[in-house]
Design a protein around this motif. Sequence first.
Motif, PDB file in Angstrom:
ATOM      1  N   ALA A  26      44.189  17.067 -24.829  1.00 51.51           N
ATOM      2  CA  ALA A  26      44.739  17.777 -24.009  1.00 51.51           C
ATOM      3  C   ALA A  26      43.087  19.090 -23.000  1.00 51.51           C
ATOM      4  O   ALA A  26      43.798  19.994 -22.562  1.00 51.51           O
ATOM      5  CB  ALA A  26      46.048  18.821 -24.597  1.00 51.51           C
ATOM      6  N   SER A  27      43.113  19.751 -24.573  1.00 53.97           N
ATOM      7  CA  SER A  27      41.977  20.781 -24.103  1.00 53.97           C
ATOM      8  C   SER A  27      41.033  20.531 -23.361  1.00 53.97           C
ATOM      9  O   SER A  27      40.781  20.983 -22.540  1.00 53.97           O
ATOM     10  CB  SER A  27      41.465  21.183 -25.595  1.00 53.97           C
TER      11      SER A  27
ATOM     12  N   LYS B  53      38.033  20.704 -10.306  1.00 53.38           N
ATOM     13  CA  LYS B  53      38.653  21.506  -8.644  1.00 53.38           C
ATOM     14  C   LYS B  53      37.757  22.096  -7.877  1.00 53.38           C
ATOM     15  O   LYS B  53      37.744  22.865  -7.024  1.00 53.38           O
ATOM     16  CB  LYS B  53      39.774  21.741  -8.895  1.00 53.38           C
ATOM     17  N   PHE B  54      37.368  23.309  -9.528  1.00 49.36           N
ATOM     18  CA  PHE B  54      36.777  24.722  -8.595  1.00 49.36           C
ATOM     19  C   PHE B  54      36.098  24.058  -7.950  1.00 49.36           C
ATOM     20  O   PHE B  54      35.039  25.541  -6.761  1.00 49.36           O
ATOM     21  CB  PHE B  54      36.294  25.281 -10.423  1.00 49.36           C
ATOM     22  N   MET B  55      35.066  23.274  -8.996  1.00 48.20           N
ATOM     23  CA  MET B  55      33.457  22.802  -7.990  1.00 48.20           C
ATOM     24  C   MET B  55      33.787  21.798  -6.747  1.00 48.20           C
ATOM     25  O   MET B  55      32.952  22.069  -5.800  1.00 48.20           O
ATOM     26  CB  MET B  55      32.930  21.477  -9.014  1.00 48.20           C
ATOM     27  N   MET B  56      34.862  21.576  -6.451  1.00 44.60           N
ATOM     28  CA  MET B  56      35.093  20.948  -5.058  1.00 44.60           C
ATOM     29  C   MET B  56      34.916  22.736  -3.871  1.00 44.60           C
ATOM     30  O   MET B  56      35.772  23.012  -4.035  1.00 44.60           O
ATOM     31  CB  MET B  56      36.239  19.390  -4.910  1.00 44.60           C
ATOM     32  N   PRO B  57      34.223  21.681  -2.862  1.00 44.92           N
ATOM     33  CA  PRO B  57      34.261  23.212  -2.112  1.00 44.92           C
ATOM     34  C   PRO B  57      35.884  22.899  -1.231  1.00 44.92           C
ATOM     35  O   PRO B  57      36.121  22.323  -0.750  1.00 44.92           O
ATOM     36  CB  PRO B  57      32.976  23.074  -0.817  1.00 44.92           C
ATOM     37  N   PRO B  58      36.508  24.221  -0.753  1.00 42.07           N
ATOM     38  CA  PRO B  58      37.506  24.110  -0.488  1.00 42.07           C
ATOM     39  C   PRO B  58      37.239  24.677   0.564  1.00 42.07           C
ATOM     40  O   PRO B  58      36.316  24.352   1.924  1.00 42.07           O
ATOM     41  CB  PRO B  58      37.903  25.999  -0.286  1.00 42.07           C
TER      42      PRO B  58
ATOM     43  N   THR C 210      47.835  22.151 -31.452  1.00 42.04           N
ATOM     44  CA  THR C 210      46.320  21.722 -31.905  1.00 42.04           C
ATOM     45  C   THR C 210      45.843  22.962 -32.517  1.00 42.04           C
ATOM     46  O   THR C 210      45.083  21.520 -34.182  1.00 42.04           O
ATOM     47  CB  THR C 210      45.141  22.202 -30.707  1.00 42.04           C
TER      48      THR C 210
ATOM     49  N   TYR D 221      39.583  19.535 -15.792  1.00 41.52           N
ATOM     50  CA  TYR D 221      39.973  19.560 -14.314  1.00 41.52           C
ATOM     51  C   TYR D 221      39.994  20.317 -14.144  1.00 41.52           C
ATOM     52  O   TYR D 221      39.703  20.496 -12.865  1.00 41.52           O
ATOM     53  CB  TYR D 221      42.049  18.963 -14.277  1.00 41.52           C
ATOM     54  N   PRO D 222      40.627  22.228 -14.184  1.00 43.04           N
ATOM     55  CA  PRO D 222      40.100  23.409 -13.589  1.00 43.04           C
ATOM     56  C   PRO D 222      39.098  22.995 -13.074  1.00 43.04           C
ATOM     57  O   PRO D 222      38.292  23.424 -11.631  1.00 43.04           O
ATOM     58  CB  PRO D 222      40.666  24.024 -14.155  1.00 43.04           C
ATOM     59  N   ALA D 223      37.893  23.101 -13.975  1.00 43.64           N
ATOM     60  CA  ALA D 223      36.572  23.084 -13.369  1.00 43.64           C
ATOM     61  C   ALA D 223      36.104  22.616 -12.076  1.00 43.64           C
ATOM     62  O   ALA D 223      35.163  22.562 -11.746  1.00 43.64           O
ATOM     63  CB  ALA D 223      35.041  22.548 -14.984  1.00 43.64           C
TER      64      ALA D 223
ATOM     65  N   TYR E  49      29.346  29.670  -5.937  1.00 39.31           N
ATOM     66  CA  TYR E  49      29.912  30.792  -4.783  1.00 39.31           C
ATOM     67  C   TYR E  49      29.477  32.285  -4.939  1.00 39.31           C
ATOM     68  O   TYR E  49      29.930  32.698  -3.533  1.00 39.31           O
ATOM     69  CB  TYR E  49      31.819  30.878  -4.675  1.00 39.31           C
TER      70      TYR E  49
ATOM     71  N   THR F 190      45.661  14.474 -30.029  1.00 40.88           N
ATOM     72  CA  THR F 190      46.347  14.489 -28.212  1.00 40.88           C
ATOM     73  C   THR F 190      45.952  15.790 -28.112  1.00 40.88           C
ATOM     74  O   THR F 190      45.604  16.659 -27.080  1.00 40.88           O
ATOM     75  CB  THR F 190      47.827  15.171 -28.597  1.00 40.88           C
ATOM     76  N   GLY F 191      45.930  17.331 -29.171  1.00 42.59           N
ATOM     77  CA  GLY F 191      45.607  18.742 -29.092  1.00 42.59           C
ATOM     78  C   GLY F 191      44.486  18.415 -28.703  1.00 42.59           C
ATOM     79  O   GLY F 191      43.585  19.018 -26.894  1.00 42.59           O
ATOM     80  N   PHE F 192      42.715  17.733 -29.004  1.00 42.20           N
ATOM     81  CA  PHE F 192      42.268  18.458 -28.506  1.00 42.20           C
ATOM     82  C   PHE F 192      41.436  17.105 -27.236  1.00 42.20           C
ATOM     83  O   PHE F 192      41.473  17.728 -25.998  1.00 42.20           O
ATOM     84  CB  PHE F 192      40.799  17.521 -29.675  1.00 42.20           C
TER      85      PHE F 192
ATOM     86  N   GLN G  83      39.611  26.892  -5.938  1.00 43.48           N
ATOM     87  CA  GLN G  83      40.825  26.426  -6.271  1.00 43.48           C
ATOM     88  C   GLN G  83      40.931  26.704  -7.607  1.00 43.48           C
ATOM     89  O   GLN G  83      39.182  26.347  -8.076  1.00 43.48           O
ATOM     90  CB  GLN G  83      40.745  24.818  -6.225  1.00 43.48           C
ATOM     91  N   PHE G  84      41.225  27.231  -8.467  1.00 43.67           N
ATOM     92  CA  PHE G  84      41.274  27.951  -9.460  1.00 43.67           C
ATOM     93  C   PHE G  84      39.659  28.513  -9.682  1.00 43.67           C
ATOM     94  O   PHE G  84      40.383  28.950 -11.055  1.00 43.67           O
ATOM     95  CB  PHE G  84      41.328  26.376 -10.640  1.00 43.67           C
TER      96      PHE G  84
ATOM     97  N   PHE H  91      40.214  21.671 -19.545  1.00 44.85           N
ATOM     98  CA  PHE H  91      38.633  21.786 -19.772  1.00 44.85           C
ATOM     99  C   PHE H  91      38.280  22.189 -18.409  1.00 44.85           C
ATOM    100  O   PHE H  91      37.738  22.569 -16.660  1.00 44.85           O
ATOM    101  CB  PHE H  91      38.035  22.002 -20.515  1.00 44.85           C
TER     102      PHE H  91
END
Lengths: 146, 352, 414
Positions: A24-25, A35-40, C396, A31-33, B59, A20-22, B79-80, A29
């Motif tokens: 979730a990590s 999201k970040f790559m999707m142009p706003p 973890t 998910y934000p990456a 960006y 679960t730890g790995f 985002q983020f 990592f």
Amino acid sequence: MPNTEPTTGRRGLIRALLRTGFGASLVSFLYPAMKFMMPPPVAESAANQVSAGRADLKPNSARLFRFGSKPALLVRTPAGEMRAFSAVCTHLNCTVQYNDQSHQIWCACHNGQFDLNGKVVAGPPPRPLEQFTVHVQGEEVIVAKG
Amino acid sequence: MLKRVTDWLEDRTGFDSVREFLKHKTVPIHSATVWYYFGGITLFLFVIQVLTGMLLLLYYRPTPGEAFESVQFIVTQVQFGWLVRSIHSWSANLMVLSALIHMFSVFFLKAYRQPRELTWLSGMVLLFLALMFGFSGYLLPWNTLAFFATKVGTDMAGVIPGVGHFVLRFLRGGEEVTGATLTRFFGFHVAVLPGLTTVLLLFHLALVQKWGMSSHQPPGTTVPTMPFFPNFVLRELVGWYGALAVLGSLAALFPWELGTKADPFAAAPRGIHPEWYFLAVFYTLKLIPSKILVFDGEVVGILVFGLGALGWMLMPFWDRRSGGEERHRLLTGLGVFVIAYLVVFSALGYWR
Amino acid sequence: MKSRWWILVAALAVPLAAQTAKNTCVECHAALDGALAKPAQLFDRDIHKKNGFSCVDCHGGDPSTEDPTKSMNRARGFVGKISRRDAPARCGRCHSDANLMHRFEPQQRVDQLAQYRTSVHGKRLAAGDTRVANCVDCHSVHDIRAVRDAESPVHPLRLPETCARCHADAEHMKGYKIPTDQFEKYRKSVHWDALAKRGDLSAPSCATCHGNHGAAPPGVASVARVCGSCHVVFENLFAKSPHRKPFDSMGLAGCVVCHSNHEIAPPTVAMVGTAPCAVCLNCHGEGDKGYQAAARMRSRIDELEGSLKRADSILRQAESSGMEVSQPLLDLGAGNENLVKAKVDLHSFDPAMVDTAVSKGLEIGQAAQRAGEKAMVERDYRRKGLALSLVTIAVTMAGLWLAVREIDRRRNHT
């Protein structure tokens, strides 16, 4: 009981914890990456130019638009020419507006008046309004600094 | 089927020998084992820097007209974006910190001695590259503080006798800090330095594998060891997760500030100071009188620092005892003195 | 036809000839000592010289001969030193002549002498007081420069000091029964700040309110007009305000009653209201209608100012935590605009008018406040995200640690 072999239950617990730890990590990592790559929604940083909306402005009228973090004014002169200025009055930072009676830009706060070149005509403003360059691209008005 | 694929791969790459090597690699156990983790943590933070740096590159725009606005765009619109930028800034600082800890632990454990001279040397160059990363990256958001810190920093390079003016012009891309400087620093930061660092890092890591970790014991004595995999790796992972927790907390609770856009024609604001790892040098140079005998004070200061750094870097060649066992009171004293000096002068530079 | 053509050539040649022809005035005076040499030295920088004039155009005489008995012969038109009394008329010979001035400075006015005669200076001079200022006291003499020349004593930036040379000199002003602290006070004013510190040459100095050639104190009735020539909005509001009539009947000079004349400090909200430092208390006392109005306008403005400040601080806090609040911050600018408006409308001394601006501003302030609070909720949400990921990390790490211990234990057994 330090010498007893670890039970399978305990080993299982450790394995579950690690999984679960790995997992979730990895998710936290990726998910934000992703999201970040999707142009706003605002596709570009408002640096030196900005869209001032459609070019459907009637002669002898004006419209406020946002340039970076400050308001700006797009004016269509009675002769039909497009001009854009910073809408921040150089006196006390009020937002200026277009006066279609006098064909001047006007600040309601202290009655500062500017002509359609941004120059001070009357009132307390110490400096002219900053003027921007205007490009009309098809239906859209692009306003740029400098 | 899977077996055939792995066999094919094995046949073409010979990675099996690496696996063999890792299976038998051991790490010595002693009272100072804990300091070994900082090398790994530095590596981990470097990987984070590479990853977040790649994201920021999606960006960022390296021109004076757009740099500040694009960073602002990242932290407010993407985002983020705030998190990625904040992690990149914090991780940079933590990486320098952990590299410094790594260096001093190697120094006090005398692990740089024969046969690890080149490991030490490459490590020192890597540390220097990390500082250059920090110096060049600091300018990229093009805010007031960075602009003037860069001005002061490159000014210092300019007083080096003989080559100073050349270095200054090389760094700035002209006589003044301008958009040309930004373009250069961007190039250094995302192409030149990463390239050099990768090559040196591989060299450094290869040497660590070749010689193993220093046992801190006289040669010949048997030292208790543990297997590198999984015992040491799992422990290292605990350290990495710990670093991640610290990094995440700092980035989320204290987002790195963006400040105001640089105005090259404005007067330098009060309290300009560089990144913390340059503070000690910065403050010392401020204290040095403008004339020492007939020499220019700043020149003398920079020469002394340059020679000091060179001497420190060449440590393994003048402390020629072998192995890590023999104590050397004078050197340990020197190390303590250097740490005390760095801490005190950095603090003074920050608060004065 | 032919003869006329020669007249035109002669007229154009006069200034040129003066420059090239021999000028014994300068030749001799430059060789003399002290005060007699000075005019010859200074004249090099004079705008009149640049326009082709020379000594004789004011002083008369014959510059072509080296014999002083001929060159400075009063019978041949030599005037010599021009008395203080005669100076204005002497300058006016040319400066009041529109035809002549048109050749050199087509835009310059030619009514300076007429104006001067209406000024306090001019009237006193006519009455025989030669200590008052005439042309040369302000414009200097022999090195007269264009007003737009930064070295000219009447350049906007230097004018206040030039007036102060006499008006701040208690010895000189003895007997005129007017104060001598105007310059000192003016230098503390917002107008001096604008002029000298911000370099705004359109900011008022002495002559802007008092006139230059026709210098005189503005009468009580015209003070509001004088201020209103720049501060138009305030003049209009004041004219309709309940203060107008009582001020007129009591002989109080409009704006100056609250803002003073020379020492006009940047206005603050503290001037309004019922606190001890408020100017309203100079006339109004507890219980009267004006006292209540002052209290109300002040509390409304304070209310708006507080609301905007709170909204600004929460938005800044959110911004520094990495929240996107640029739109509410932009909107908040409109709130500040209403605050500025409320402070302007105050000069109607009508609480209802102030209320209108304040209510509009409050609406904006509250909306910004809500946006700020929303952003702070988002920030807390991020903190929860952090807490969650810290828990994950802790789990973890615990798992890793247990695994390490288990491996170690297994190894110890074998």
